[in-house]
Design an enzyme around this catalytic site. Sequence first.
Site, PDB file in Angstrom:
ATOM      1  CB  SER A   1      -5.581  -1.211  -6.582  1.00 22.34           C
ATOM      2  OG  SER A   1      -5.043  -1.766  -5.407  1.00 22.34           O
TER       3      SER A   1
ATOM      4  CG  ASP B   1     -12.310  -8.856   1.418  1.00 22.04           C
ATOM      5  OD1 ASP B   1     -12.198  -9.868   2.131  1.00 22.04           O
ATOM      6  OD2 ASP B   1     -11.766  -7.766   1.683  1.00 22.04           O
TER       7      ASP B   1
ATOM      8  CD  GLU C   1     -10.760  -9.287   9.067  1.00 20.99           C
ATOM      9  OE1 GLU C   1     -10.507  -9.395   7.860  1.00 20.99           O
ATOM     10  OE2 GLU C   1      -9.887  -9.115   9.924  1.00 20.99           O
TER      11      GLU C   1
ATOM     12  NE  ARG D   1      -3.221  -2.652   2.691  1.00 16.67           N
ATOM     13  CZ  ARG D   1      -4.225  -3.308   2.097  1.00 16.67           C
ATOM     14  NH1 ARG D   1      -4.934  -2.751   1.148  1.00 16.67           N
ATOM     15  NH2 ARG D   1      -4.534  -4.530   2.478  1.00 16.67           N
TER      16      ARG D   1
ATOM     17  CG  HIS E   1      -2.666 -12.758   7.675  1.00 12.94           C
ATOM     18  ND1 HIS E   1      -3.021 -12.177   8.873  1.00 12.94           N
ATOM     19  CD2 HIS E   1      -2.580 -11.763   6.777  1.00 12.94           C
ATOM     20  CE1 HIS E   1      -3.123 -10.877   8.698  1.00 12.94           C
ATOM     21  NE2 HIS E   1      -2.865 -10.599   7.434  1.00 12.94           N
ATOM     22  CB  ILE E   2      -4.144 -19.931   7.102  1.00 14.11           C
ATOM     23  CG1 ILE E   2      -5.537 -19.956   7.707  1.00 14.11           C
ATOM     24  CG2 ILE E   2      -3.092 -20.216   8.141  1.00 14.11           C
ATOM     25  CD1 ILE E   2      -5.981 -21.374   8.067  1.00 14.11           C
TER      26      ILE E   2
ATOM     27  CB  VAL F   1     -21.663 -29.980  15.836  1.00 13.05           C
ATOM     28  CG1 VAL F   1     -20.486 -29.097  15.443  1.00 13.05           C
ATOM     29  CG2 VAL F   1     -21.218 -31.404  16.017  1.00 13.05           C
TER      30      VAL F   1
ATOM     31  CB  THR G   1      -9.970  -8.323  -3.455  1.00 11.85           C
ATOM     32  OG1 THR G   1     -10.480  -8.384  -2.115  1.00 11.85           O
ATOM     33  CG2 THR G   1     -11.155  -8.173  -4.387  1.00 11.85           C
TER      34      THR G   1
ATOM     35  CE  LYS H   1     -28.686 -28.481  14.637  1.00  8.54           C
ATOM     36  NZ  LYS H   1     -27.447 -28.057  14.069  1.00  8.54           N
TER      37      LYS H   1
ATOM     38  CG  ASP I   1     -15.080  -6.079  -1.529  1.00  4.62           C
ATOM     39  OD1 ASP I   1     -14.305  -6.479  -2.424  1.00  4.62           O
ATOM     40  OD2 ASP I   1     -14.738  -5.269  -0.652  1.00  4.62           O
TER      41      ASP I   1
HETATM   42  P1  ATP Z   1      -7.829  -4.784  -0.747  1.00  2.00           P
HETATM   43  O1  ATP Z   1      -9.228  -5.038  -1.244  1.00  2.00           O
HETATM   44  O2  ATP Z   1      -7.032  -6.027  -0.649  1.00  2.00           O
HETATM   45  O3  ATP Z   1      -7.777  -3.930   0.472  1.00  2.00           O
HETATM   46  P2  ATP Z   1      -7.284  -2.430  -2.313  1.00  2.00           P
HETATM   47  O4  ATP Z   1      -6.769  -2.275  -3.693  1.00  2.00           O
HETATM   48  O5  ATP Z   1      -8.685  -1.966  -2.058  1.00  2.00           O
HETATM   49  O6  ATP Z   1      -7.088  -3.961  -1.925  1.00  2.00           O
HETATM   50  P3  ATP Z   1      -6.139  -0.207  -0.807  1.00  2.00           P
HETATM   51  O7  ATP Z   1      -5.168  -0.231   0.303  1.00  2.00           O
HETATM   52  O8  ATP Z   1      -7.466   0.419  -0.574  1.00  2.00           O
HETATM   53  O9  ATP Z   1      -6.283  -1.734  -1.278  1.00  2.00           O
HETATM   54  O10 ATP Z   1      -5.471   0.530  -2.069  1.00  2.00           O
HETATM   55  C1  ATP Z   1      -4.200   0.144  -2.565  1.00  2.00           C
HETATM   56  C2  ATP Z   1      -3.399   1.353  -2.929  1.00  2.00           C
HETATM   57  O11 ATP Z   1      -4.095   2.094  -3.969  1.00  2.00           O
HETATM   58  C3  ATP Z   1      -3.198   2.370  -1.814  1.00  2.00           C
HETATM   59  O12 ATP Z   1      -2.135   2.031  -0.957  1.00  2.00           O
HETATM   60  C4  ATP Z   1      -2.894   3.635  -2.598  1.00  2.00           C
HETATM   61  O13 ATP Z   1      -1.548   3.654  -3.025  1.00  2.00           O
HETATM   62  C5  ATP Z   1      -3.809   3.486  -3.832  1.00  2.00           C
HETATM   63  N1  ATP Z   1      -5.052   4.252  -3.614  1.00  2.00           N
HETATM   64  C6  ATP Z   1      -6.140   3.873  -2.922  1.00  2.00           C
HETATM   65  N2  ATP Z   1      -7.068   4.857  -2.904  1.00  2.00           N
HETATM   66  C7  ATP Z   1      -6.540   5.889  -3.589  1.00  2.00           C
HETATM   67  C8  ATP Z   1      -6.976   7.209  -3.925  1.00  2.00           C
HETATM   68  N3  ATP Z   1      -8.182   7.668  -3.546  1.00  2.00           N
HETATM   69  N4  ATP Z   1      -6.160   7.989  -4.650  1.00  2.00           N
HETATM   70  C9  ATP Z   1      -4.944   7.541  -5.054  1.00  2.00           C
HETATM   71  N5  ATP Z   1      -4.460   6.331  -4.758  1.00  2.00           N
HETATM   72  C10 ATP Z   1      -5.232   5.507  -4.051  1.00  2.00           C
END
Ligand code: ATP
Length: 327
Positions: free
Chosen positions: A109, A132, A227, A76, A257-258, A220, A130, A218, A134
Amino acid sequence: MATKVTKIGVLTSGGDSPGMNAAIRAVVRTGIYHELEVYGVMRGYSGMIDDDIFRMESRSVANIIQRGGTILKCARSDEFREPAGRAKAYENLKKRGIDALVVIGGDGSFKGAQKFSNEFDIPCIGLPGTIDKDIAGTDFTIGFDTAVNTAVEAIDKIRDTADAHDRLFVVEVMGRDAGYIALHSGIATGAENILIPETKTNIDELIASLGEKEKRRKLVNLVVVAEGDEFGGGNEIARIVKKRLPNIDTRVCILGHIQRGGAPTCLDRLIASRMGYHAVESLMQGRYNVMVGIVNNKLHYTPLDHAIKAKQKLSNQWLKIVKILAS
Ligand code: ATP
């Protein structure tokens, strides 16, 4: 925006997810197939700022499809959130003539990619990497299937020991904002209760349901909690249950983290390969600033600015299934 792409960069950003290596491999080899120069950027946007960028060949991605983690590392970068950081990153791409980027990561990202593209006229393609699941605009995200299978394997083992001792286990799985891992692993392991951030947790209802099951003897009982549940995850739920139902032998297990590691499943390798291939195809066809997804087994392109805003919604049908099957 560039009319013809000739040199592309690929990076993995945010949290790592199993299958990212398969996606990198697909991007590199499809790029080479189209006679593009392909560059790997280390540690996400940090490597772009620090000029940690290297030329990749076909053999750079040999023997990685089966490996978890990411050979490009993940990071990040707060510096990239600032205009000065992004300008530095741009200079490092410009001096090599890199004219397009493939960003494998989550919605954060994609936010960074969208800003970068708007500011410097660089086409970007996002691949949903990801655990997640989502992100809207795709039925699959790279890493979810592996993470959820890891959780299922672990919960099955916990069920064996819970059964042997007539214990209640509260199992915490990953998902700070999204309950997909909890929901899918909970249904697949027959958990009696599944607590997720998307729905309001009714603690009285949970206690009543566990108490009633105890009366029925019951054997189990499994509670799977994401989280990010509003009650604060596994430890907190277990603490409340122990206090209100002291007769039940309650234990807690936090999988942690596993769930991020391990060899990607076949499904994750397939979708990562397919998405990686189409990321480059998309650039070749001049379809820029989109996230490549798969919906109903068809390729689906979501504009990055939409992928940033929309979250994948949980289906109410899943929630109904949980209630009926757990009774
Ligand atoms: P995960 O879902 O695993 O958390 P993610 O891509 O959502 O992944 P983030 O930590 O939110 O993870 O974003 C990754 C990187 O993207 C950040 O560390 C930053 O460098 C860049 N980033 C996120 N939001 C912004 C923003 N609004 N403007 C510019 N760069 C951003």
